[in-house]
Design a protein around this motif. Sequence first.
Motif, PDB file in Angstrom:
ATOM      1  N   ASP A  36      26.766  55.376  37.346  1.00  0.00           N
ATOM      2  CA  ASP A  36      26.123  55.453  36.029  1.00  0.00           C
ATOM      3  C   ASP A  36      26.828  54.545  35.026  1.00  0.00           C
ATOM      4  O   ASP A  36      26.197  53.868  34.207  1.00  0.00           O
ATOM      5  CB  ASP A  36      26.152  56.896  35.500  1.00  0.00           C
ATOM      6  CG  ASP A  36      25.189  57.800  36.258  1.00  0.00           C
ATOM      7  OD1 ASP A  36      24.294  57.260  36.927  1.00  0.00           O
ATOM      8  OD2 ASP A  36      25.340  59.036  36.180  1.00  0.00           O
ATOM      9  N   GLN A  37      28.167  54.538  35.085  1.00  0.00           N
ATOM     10  CA  GLN A  37      28.957  53.782  34.113  1.00  0.00           C
ATOM     11  C   GLN A  37      28.701  52.286  34.228  1.00  0.00           C
ATOM     12  O   GLN A  37      28.477  51.615  33.221  1.00  0.00           O
ATOM     13  CB  GLN A  37      30.440  54.088  34.330  1.00  0.00           C
ATOM     14  CG  GLN A  37      31.375  53.429  33.329  1.00  0.00           C
ATOM     15  CD  GLN A  37      32.796  53.956  33.482  1.00  0.00           C
ATOM     16  OE1 GLN A  37      33.031  55.158  33.416  1.00  0.00           O
ATOM     17  NE2 GLN A  37      33.739  53.062  33.714  1.00  0.00           N
ATOM     18  N   ILE A  38      28.712  51.751  35.458  1.00  0.00           N
ATOM     19  CA  ILE A  38      28.540  50.296  35.599  1.00  0.00           C
ATOM     20  C   ILE A  38      27.079  49.873  35.414  1.00  0.00           C
ATOM     21  O   ILE A  38      26.798  48.693  35.222  1.00  0.00           O
ATOM     22  CB  ILE A  38      29.071  49.781  36.964  1.00  0.00           C
ATOM     23  CG1 ILE A  38      28.313  50.401  38.129  1.00  0.00           C
ATOM     24  CG2 ILE A  38      30.571  50.031  37.083  1.00  0.00           C
ATOM     25  CD1 ILE A  38      28.690  49.807  39.473  1.00  0.00           C
ATOM     26  N   VAL A  84      32.222  48.580  48.806  1.00  0.00           N
ATOM     27  CA  VAL A  84      31.695  47.648  47.793  1.00  0.00           C
ATOM     28  C   VAL A  84      31.777  46.209  48.313  1.00  0.00           C
ATOM     29  O   VAL A  84      30.822  45.419  48.189  1.00  0.00           O
ATOM     30  CB  VAL A  84      32.484  47.791  46.474  1.00  0.00           C
ATOM     31  CG1 VAL A  84      32.151  46.641  45.513  1.00  0.00           C
ATOM     32  CG2 VAL A  84      32.165  49.126  45.812  1.00  0.00           C
ATOM     33  N   ALA A  85      32.918  45.858  48.918  1.00  0.00           N
ATOM     34  CA  ALA A  85      33.090  44.494  49.432  1.00  0.00           C
ATOM     35  C   ALA A  85      32.086  44.195  50.536  1.00  0.00           C
ATOM     36  O   ALA A  85      31.529  43.089  50.620  1.00  0.00           O
ATOM     37  CB  ALA A  85      34.520  44.326  49.939  1.00  0.00           C
ATOM     38  N   THR A  96      32.783  36.194  40.868  1.00  0.00           N
ATOM     39  CA  THR A  96      32.899  36.704  39.494  1.00  0.00           C
ATOM     40  C   THR A  96      32.426  38.148  39.421  1.00  0.00           C
ATOM     41  O   THR A  96      33.092  39.021  38.832  1.00  0.00           O
ATOM     42  CB  THR A  96      32.062  35.847  38.526  1.00  0.00           C
ATOM     43  OG1 THR A  96      32.521  34.498  38.583  1.00  0.00           O
ATOM     44  CG2 THR A  96      32.156  36.374  37.103  1.00  0.00           C
ATOM     45  N   VAL A  97      31.267  38.422  40.027  1.00  0.00           N
ATOM     46  CA  VAL A  97      30.729  39.798  40.037  1.00  0.00           C
ATOM     47  C   VAL A  97      31.671  40.720  40.795  1.00  0.00           C
ATOM     48  O   VAL A  97      31.965  41.847  40.353  1.00  0.00           O
ATOM     49  CB  VAL A  97      29.316  39.826  40.661  1.00  0.00           C
ATOM     50  CG1 VAL A  97      28.866  41.273  40.877  1.00  0.00           C
ATOM     51  CG2 VAL A  97      28.334  39.095  39.779  1.00  0.00           C
ATOM     52  N   MET A  98      32.180  40.260  41.936  1.00  0.00           N
ATOM     53  CA  MET A  98      33.083  41.100  42.728  1.00  0.00           C
ATOM     54  C   MET A  98      34.365  41.395  41.959  1.00  0.00           C
ATOM     55  O   MET A  98      34.914  42.506  42.020  1.00  0.00           O
ATOM     56  CB  MET A  98      33.419  40.415  44.058  1.00  0.00           C
ATOM     57  CG  MET A  98      32.205  40.245  44.979  1.00  0.00           C
ATOM     58  SD  MET A  98      31.385  41.811  45.354  1.00  0.00           S
ATOM     59  CE  MET A  98      32.659  42.637  46.289  1.00  0.00           C
ATOM     60  N   SER A  99      34.851  40.410  41.220  1.00  0.00           N
ATOM     61  CA  SER A  99      36.062  40.622  40.420  1.00  0.00           C
ATOM     62  C   SER A  99      35.807  41.646  39.320  1.00  0.00           C
ATOM     63  O   SER A  99      36.653  42.515  39.051  1.00  0.00           O
ATOM     64  CB  SER A  99      36.505  39.274  39.801  1.00  0.00           C
ATOM     65  OG  SER A  99      37.626  39.485  38.962  1.00  0.00           O
ATOM     66  N   ALA A 104      36.486  47.162  37.296  1.00  0.00           N
ATOM     67  CA  ALA A 104      35.853  48.408  36.852  1.00  0.00           C
ATOM     68  C   ALA A 104      36.277  49.582  37.726  1.00  0.00           C
ATOM     69  O   ALA A 104      36.559  50.684  37.232  1.00  0.00           O
ATOM     70  CB  ALA A 104      34.332  48.256  36.872  1.00  0.00           C
ATOM     71  N   LEU A 105      36.340  49.362  39.042  1.00  0.00           N
ATOM     72  CA  LEU A 105      36.665  50.449  39.965  1.00  0.00           C
ATOM     73  C   LEU A 105      38.103  50.928  39.792  1.00  0.00           C
ATOM     74  O   LEU A 105      38.369  52.129  39.709  1.00  0.00           O
ATOM     75  CB  LEU A 105      36.430  49.983  41.405  1.00  0.00           C
ATOM     76  CG  LEU A 105      36.670  51.027  42.504  1.00  0.00           C
ATOM     77  CD1 LEU A 105      35.792  52.257  42.303  1.00  0.00           C
ATOM     78  CD2 LEU A 105      36.399  50.424  43.882  1.00  0.00           C
ATOM     79  N   PHE A 106      39.046  49.990  39.691  1.00  0.00           N
ATOM     80  CA  PHE A 106      40.451  50.394  39.581  1.00  0.00           C
ATOM     81  C   PHE A 106      40.749  50.993  38.206  1.00  0.00           C
ATOM     82  O   PHE A 106      41.581  51.901  38.076  1.00  0.00           O
ATOM     83  CB  PHE A 106      41.363  49.217  39.919  1.00  0.00           C
ATOM     84  CG  PHE A 106      41.386  48.915  41.395  1.00  0.00           C
ATOM     85  CD1 PHE A 106      42.139  49.684  42.264  1.00  0.00           C
ATOM     86  CD2 PHE A 106      40.614  47.882  41.925  1.00  0.00           C
ATOM     87  CE1 PHE A 106      42.140  49.429  43.630  1.00  0.00           C
ATOM     88  CE2 PHE A 106      40.611  47.623  43.287  1.00  0.00           C
ATOM     89  CZ  PHE A 106      41.367  48.410  44.158  1.00  0.00           C
TER      90      PHE A 106
END
Length: 367
Positions: A36-38, A84-85, A96-99, A104-106
Amino acid sequence: MTEIRRTIPEFNEPDGTPYRPRLRQSVEQALHTFVDQISGSTESRARRDELCRALGRGEAYEGRSLDALQAAYRTGVQVAWRRVAEVGRRHGLSSTVMSQLADALFAYIDELVSLSVEGFTEARSRTADERAELHRRLLRVILERPRSPRAAVVRIAEEAGWRVPAEVTLVALPSQARCVRAALEDDVLADLGGPEPHLLVPGPLDAARHAALMAALPERRGAAGLAVPLDEAADSLRWARRTLALVDAGVIEDEGLTPAEDHLLELWLLSDGALLDQVARRRLAVLARMSATQRLRLTETLGAWLETQGNAVETAKRLQVHPQTVRYRLRQINEAFGDQLTDPESRFALEVVLRAGRLRDKSPSLR
């Protein structure tokens, strides 16, 4: 969930234990809230926050540090990032999106850890008196009639750091009984301030529990109800209190911590004195015109005869009289009761009334 249970022994508990459903709820809620957050959702995070705080409180109440819980969070984020990866590679997401996702995750995991630390610190800061009051409030909610919603019990149990058991045994104590609260096991709930003090013991009252209770009760007196599902705790307490009352009346022998389990027949027969009087008045009406002495002899003989299944010789042995005396009395009994002695239902009712009467005769207060 699988990886957490595999790598962290503290979270690898059997199916059906109260801790596992709470852990699963926390994991699911954390994942949903992250998505929800992202995605920009503005839904409330209150449920997630409370679950994370509850995990921290649980570790404090279990007497552990936060090491295991923090390890569980690290394991969770590692598993989540691998997934996710994998999805990112499958869909060709840019670095860029993965970064951004990694950041966000950490950051999100740090937020969850902070909430658990908050719950842990809150629980540790509570005084023994505050925790005892929480336990008393929980016990009152469990015993409320009509029953409180299960969710309310679980919520207060989590706040108090108490694992909700499948079964409980209630223990009734004498008025103003002394109890060494510090000697009770941590999971025993106690309400000792009222006129009818009582305890709730998770599970059945096995030998270890019995010994621990005896160590906590200087007078070594009380009565234990039956082990029942949590929703039936009030029944267990009612039986425990009735057992204690019959001990005080001298009907049941004082065994220190007297178990209701050993005296179910007495509890049943003496559960409603007024109704028992009405049944006795109707079943024994044929003896009303006899003298008190004659009534006593005939009811003693009839009771012994019914219990020995109509054997006059055994009846005489039990009463310590001559068999001929028993046969003479039985002729009088047959004349008085007639068909009641051959009807199974009537014979059963007579035996119940006479047994209950003998029990009540042990105590003037029950007559």
